[in-house]
Write an enzyme that holds these catalytic residues in place. Structure first.
Site, PDB file in Angstrom:
ATOM      1  N   ARG A  98     108.354 -68.266  23.351  1.00 36.71           N
ATOM      2  CA  ARG A  98     107.000 -67.810  23.091  1.00 36.71           C
ATOM      3  C   ARG A  98     106.680 -67.725  21.751  1.00 36.71           C
ATOM      4  NH1 ARG A  98     104.906 -65.809  27.615  1.00 36.71           N
ATOM      5  NH2 ARG A  98     102.900 -65.065  26.607  1.00 36.71           N
ATOM      6  N   HIS A 124      93.992 -62.961  19.451  1.00 42.98           N
ATOM      7  CA  HIS A 124      93.700 -61.594  20.188  1.00 42.98           C
ATOM      8  C   HIS A 124      93.532 -60.691  18.859  1.00 42.98           C
ATOM      9  CE1 HIS A 124      95.078 -62.900  24.349  1.00 42.98           C
ATOM     10  NE2 HIS A 124      96.074 -63.375  23.646  1.00 42.98           N
ATOM     11  N   CYS A 160      92.996 -67.574  24.341  1.00 44.56           N
ATOM     12  CA  CYS A 160      94.160 -67.798  24.917  1.00 44.56           C
ATOM     13  C   CYS A 160      94.239 -68.289  26.255  1.00 44.56           C
ATOM     14  CB  CYS A 160      95.121 -66.281  24.724  1.00 44.56           C
ATOM     15  SG  CYS A 160      96.701 -66.689  24.955  1.00 44.56           S
TER      16      CYS A 160
HETATM   17  N1  GLN Z   1      99.720 -67.203  29.816  1.00 44.19           N
HETATM   18  C1  GLN Z   1      99.469 -67.609  28.525  1.00 44.19           C
HETATM   19  C2  GLN Z   1     100.511 -68.186  27.910  1.00 44.19           C
HETATM   20  O1  GLN Z   1     101.691 -67.564  27.906  1.00 44.19           O
HETATM   21  C3  GLN Z   1      98.343 -67.284  27.879  1.00 44.19           C
HETATM   22  C4  GLN Z   1      98.971 -65.856  27.289  1.00 44.19           C
HETATM   23  C5  GLN Z   1      97.619 -65.085  26.744  1.00 44.19           C
HETATM   24  O2  GLN Z   1      96.592 -65.150  27.128  1.00 44.19           O
HETATM   25  N2  GLN Z   1      98.131 -64.237  25.831  1.00 44.19           N
HETATM   26  O3  GLN Z   1     100.662 -69.102  27.086  1.00 44.19           O
END
Ligand code: GLN
Length: 253
Positions: A128, A195, A94
């Site tokens: 998101r 994850h 990520c």
């Molecule tokens: N901050 C990054 C995003 O929002 C990565 C998020 C994460 O590692 N879960 O895309």
């Protein structure tokens, strides 16, 4: 017994969703085969010495944490490129994955430089992409395997045309919610949004990474095959996670 040396980049900053659990899986699976995993933290200001590690690992984080490490990581870019050219493996999750590309523009417009180990760019957007995800990969020609996990990212990752995705999305968003691609792979370098943490649910990928790291450690081109483990619980974890992704993986409406 072989000592496999892992360099864990920024464990204090990039460890969202218990990403450091991936290290625990690598340690146990190596030990069950009689190998020892020697894990060193590579923190802010520390130097990367090519050849010193067989596998580098970097986890995920929020934009804030990524911003804190991005400049420092840039200082390590040349050494990491050399290490990879010499056959070291990398797993990036990520936020760490995004910083392996050419750069990441965060949700508030912050421009974070990436180290260009993977041919991609990332720009944050809305909404998101949150949910369970299942992808199909073929890291070894002719051998199709699935990876199951959980994603939560604002970043839309766009691969260069000639880039090799890690896999095809079966359920969930993946790199950008549109291309049908998830992650990126270049030789022994793997980046992904998954994850969960990733490796407890996908033991085969842990073994693939250990095999790549062993090949580097032993100075051989062809990765050795580790003997299989019973993996009853691990397979169950994968199945549960895969079923969850199939039932409720994210998609844009
Ligand atoms: N901050 C990054 C995003 O929002 C990565 C998020 C994460 O590692 N879960 O895309």
């Amino acid at each position: 017994m072989t000592v496999i040396r892992v360099g864990h980049l920024y464990p204090d900053y990039l460890n969202i969703y218990a990403d450091r659990g991936n290290i625990a899986v690598l340690t146990r699976r190596a030990a069950w085969r009689g190998h020892e995993l020697e894990v060193t933290a590579i923190a802010m200001g520390d130097q990367v010495t090519p050849g010193e590690h067989d596998l580098y690992y970097v986890g995920g984080g929020q934009d804030r944490e990524q911003l804190l490490v991005a400049e420092d990581l840039l200082g390590k870019a040349q050494a990491l490129h050399e290490a990879v050219a010499e056959g070291a493996a990398v797993l990036a999750v990520c936020g760490g994955y995004q910083l392996l590309g050419r750069g990441y523009r965060g949700f508030h417009g912050e421009n974070m430089p990436g180290i260009g180990l993977l041919p991609l760019e990332t720009v944050a957007g809305e909404p998101r992409m949150i949910g369970d995800v299942l992808i199909e990969c073929e890291l070894r020609p002719g051998e199709q395997r699935t990876l199951a996990g959980f994603e939560n990212h604002a970043g839309r990752t766009h691969l260069d045309l000639d880039a090799e995705p890690l896999g095809r999305v079966l359920a969930g968003f993946g790199n950008d919610g549109q291309s049908g691609f998830e992650g990126c792979r270049s030789g022994r370098v793997v980046g992904t949004y998954l994850h969960g943490p990733l490796l407890p649910r996908n033991a085969w990928l842990a073994d693939w990474l250990l095999e790549q790291a062993l090949a580097h450690r032993l100075g051989i081109g062809e990765a050795p095959e580790l003997e299989p483990l019973p993996d009853g619980l691990e397979s169950r974890a994968h199945e549960v996670s895969a079923a969850r992704a199939r039932a409720r993986g994210g998609r844009f409406d």
